[in-house]
Write an enzyme that holds these catalytic residues in place. Structure first.
Site, PDB file in Angstrom:
ATOM      1  N   TYR A  33      71.048  33.100 -21.477  1.00  0.00           N
ATOM      2  CA  TYR A  33      71.361  34.231 -20.600  1.00  0.00           C
ATOM      3  C   TYR A  33      72.661  34.014 -19.855  1.00  0.00           C
ATOM      4  CZ  TYR A  33      69.968  31.815 -16.267  1.00  0.00           C
ATOM      5  OH  TYR A  33      69.903  30.966 -15.201  1.00  0.00           O
ATOM      6  N   HIS A 102      56.173  27.613 -33.677  1.00  0.00           N
ATOM      7  CA  HIS A 102      57.280  26.973 -32.955  1.00  0.00           C
ATOM      8  C   HIS A 102      58.593  27.067 -33.738  1.00  0.00           C
ATOM      9  CE1 HIS A 102      54.145  25.460 -30.389  1.00  0.00           C
ATOM     10  NE2 HIS A 102      55.022  24.834 -29.611  1.00  0.00           N
ATOM     11  N   LYS A 147      72.716  27.338 -20.947  1.00  0.00           N
ATOM     12  CA  LYS A 147      72.148  28.276 -19.964  1.00  0.00           C
ATOM     13  C   LYS A 147      70.940  28.966 -20.599  1.00  0.00           C
ATOM     14  CE  LYS A 147      73.666  31.535 -16.393  1.00  0.00           C
ATOM     15  NZ  LYS A 147      73.060  30.885 -15.240  1.00  0.00           N
ATOM     16  N   GLU A 180      73.468  19.287  -8.836  1.00  0.00           N
ATOM     17  CA  GLU A 180      73.780  20.690  -8.539  1.00  0.00           C
ATOM     18  C   GLU A 180      72.562  21.318  -7.890  1.00  0.00           C
ATOM     19  OE1 GLU A 180      74.352  23.034 -12.127  1.00  0.00           O
ATOM     20  OE2 GLU A 180      72.838  21.880 -13.199  1.00  0.00           O
ATOM     21  N   LEU A 204      74.932  22.580 -15.458  1.00  0.00           N
ATOM     22  CA  LEU A 204      75.476  23.785 -16.055  1.00  0.00           C
ATOM     23  C   LEU A 204      76.970  23.842 -15.707  1.00  0.00           C
ATOM     24  CD1 LEU A 204      74.617  26.480 -17.504  1.00  0.00           C
ATOM     25  CD2 LEU A 204      75.026  27.513 -15.272  1.00  0.00           C
TER      26      LEU A 204
END
Ligand code: PLP
Length: 282
Positions: A33, A102, A147, A180, A204
């Site tokens: 995303y 899966h 992400k 972070e 990220l």
């Protein structure tokens, strides 16, 4: 808030958007995303976000390549519905199969979902006054540079912060390395230098992080991509968070202890001003 969604190109009000129950984004978090801020009808750093989306897709081998079409569809929706101050959320999933397995489906047909939602920015008082944060163990996996929509560890950390009356949780490793926030990057000023964690698979690569590094260099601020540790906090002069919606948010207190003089510091202020100038010039 007014919000319009697009599912594989079909536009509906967000509240009416429906995703198939067998979609792998829902079943496995098999999806990536992006979140992009729109200022005065213009997506900010759109190309950087699309480039990161492409990297995330490649990293988990989702064969979705129509980023040019996606860019066009997003811009068209913003223009057609007259969005001004808004957020774009984009999610690409590996799509559905006829049953739950899966392994990747034999024939993968990714799902493109995005929405644009009006955004009322109520963070300005916090950008001025600063926020409190907590520290929280990093329970995530080894590929935080992707992400992906697997955000359970981030959700639990954010909730712990909320329950502690804090804005954000700073995630740390067992050796005390600060990486972070649950949904933000983190910068600190130590020994006169601006520090932030290097872009390894443990964080990220924040789009705002990269922009702030650029602004800092342009301002002649000494920068080093190096991690801070929990034990550095008493010596840290300034600390701040960066993110697409947070922008640059000063941290004045960690786990109840003040950072520096307990108010936003001068480097943070300079960078906030540079950020504001950039957005105003859009
Ligand atoms: N770090 C994490 C874990 C995030 O989830 C986010 C944003 O969602 C960020 C950092 C900030 O990234 P960006 O500046 O691209 O919004």
């Amino acid at each position: 808030m007014r919000a319009m969604a697009s599912i594989n190109g079909e536009i509906v009000p967000l509240a009416e958007a429906r995703i198939p129950a067998l979609d792998r984004g829902f079943l496995f978090g098999d999806a990536v995303y992006e979140v992009i801020r729109v200022y005065r009808g213009k997506p900010f750093l759109f190309e950087e976000h699309l480039a990161r989306l492409r990297r995330s897709l490649e990293a988990i081998r989702i064969p979705y390549t129509d980023l040019d079409g996606l860019r066009r569809r997003v811009l068209k929706l913003i223009a057609n519905y007259g969005f001004r101050e808004a957020i774009i959320y984009i999610q690409i999933t590996r799509g559905s199969d006829v049953t739950r397995h899966h392994v990747f489906p034999a024939k993968v047909s990714p799902l493109e979902f995005f929405y644009v939602e009006e955004f009322e920015d109520n963070l300005e008082p916090m950008r001025q006054q600063g926020v409190a944060v907590i520290t929280y163990p990093d329970l995530r996996w080894d590929r935080c540079d992707i992400k992906s929509t697997n955000l359970l560890a981030n959700v639990l950390a954010a909730q712990a912060a909320k329950e502690a009356g804090a804005y954000e949780a700073l995630l740390y490793l067992p050796d005390g390395t600060l990486l972070e926030g649950s949904r933000t990057s983190c910068f600190g000023v130590l020994g006169g230098k601006l520090l932030t964690a290097p872009t390894t698979p443990s964080i990220l690569p924040g789009i705002t992080r990269a922009l702030v590094l650029r602004l800092a260099r342009e301002q002649g601020i000494a920068v080093q991509e190096r991690v801070l540790r929990l034990e550095d906090l008493p010596q840290v002069a300034e600390l701040f968070l960066t993110g697409t919606t947070s922008e640059i948010l000063p941290i004045i207190c960690v786990d109840g202890k003040p950072i520096g003089e307990g108010r936003p510091g001068p480097l943070t202020r300079r960078l906030q001003e540079a950020y504001r100038r950039l957005v105003s010039a859009l």
